[in-house]
Design an enzyme around this catalytic site. Structure first.
Site, short mmCIF file in Angstrom:
data_model
loop_
_atom_site.label_atom_id
_atom_site.label_comp_id
_atom_site.label_asym_id
_atom_site.label_seq_id
_atom_site.Cartn_x
_atom_site.Cartn_y
_atom_site.Cartn_z
N GLU A 74 0.83 -1.21 0.00
CA GLU A 74 0.00 0.00 0.00
C GLU A 74 0.87 1.25 0.00
OE1 GLU A 74 -3.01 2.31 -0.59
OE2 GLU A 74 -3.44 0.17 -0.33
N GLU A 81 1.55 6.39 -7.05
CA GLU A 81 0.47 7.29 -7.44
C GLU A 81 0.93 8.75 -7.40
OE1 GLU A 81 -3.28 6.76 -5.53
OE2 GLU A 81 -3.39 4.64 -6.05
#
Length: 138
Positions: A74, A81
């Protein structure tokens, strides 16, 4: 003349700053990623279940490995991102693919963590489910 063993980047204060930045990154991930909250809730539930069921050290090792893998994936997904958004502020198909692949890595680790959780916790939870089902039939 005494020569310091610590170079400019290896000072104690430098290590403290590194930890501070790492914790800031975790905070950023938790503030910006909704899935991080899902992982946090799952982590708390699994830890509480493990304590309740009295997991042994070897079982905790598997659970810890699963939890850390998901959190690491994550965190890397979040970093990808952010970097992709900087590198390609406008939509670009390759940037979208990069984000999809990073998200896929999180999914792979999450599925693996669920499998580990079922293998470790499942046999210990089975008697509780059997008892609950027996009460429902009566």
């Amino acid at each position: 003349m005494t020569v310091s063993r610590e170079g400019p980047g290896l000072s104690f204060s430098g290590r403290i700053r590194s930890i501070k930045y790492a914790l800031q990154g975790i905070r950023t991930m938790l503030r910006s990623q909704h899935n991080a909250w899902v992982h946090a809730a799952a982590t708390v539930i699994v830890i509480l279940l493990g304590l309740f069921l009295g997991l042994k050290a070897d079982e905790w090792c598997w659970i810890t490995l699963a939890v850390v893998s998901v959190w690491s994936a994550e965190a890397l997904n979040t970093a990808f991102e952010f970097l992709t958004d900087v590198a390609s502020p406008e939509f670009h198909p390759l940037a979208g693919k990069a984000k999809d692949v990073a998200a896929g890595a999180v999914l792979i680790t999450a599925v693996g963590a669920v499998i580990i959780g079922l293998l470790v916790l499942g046999p210990k939870l089975l008697p509780f489910f059997q008892q609950a089902c027996g009460l429902m039939k009566a």
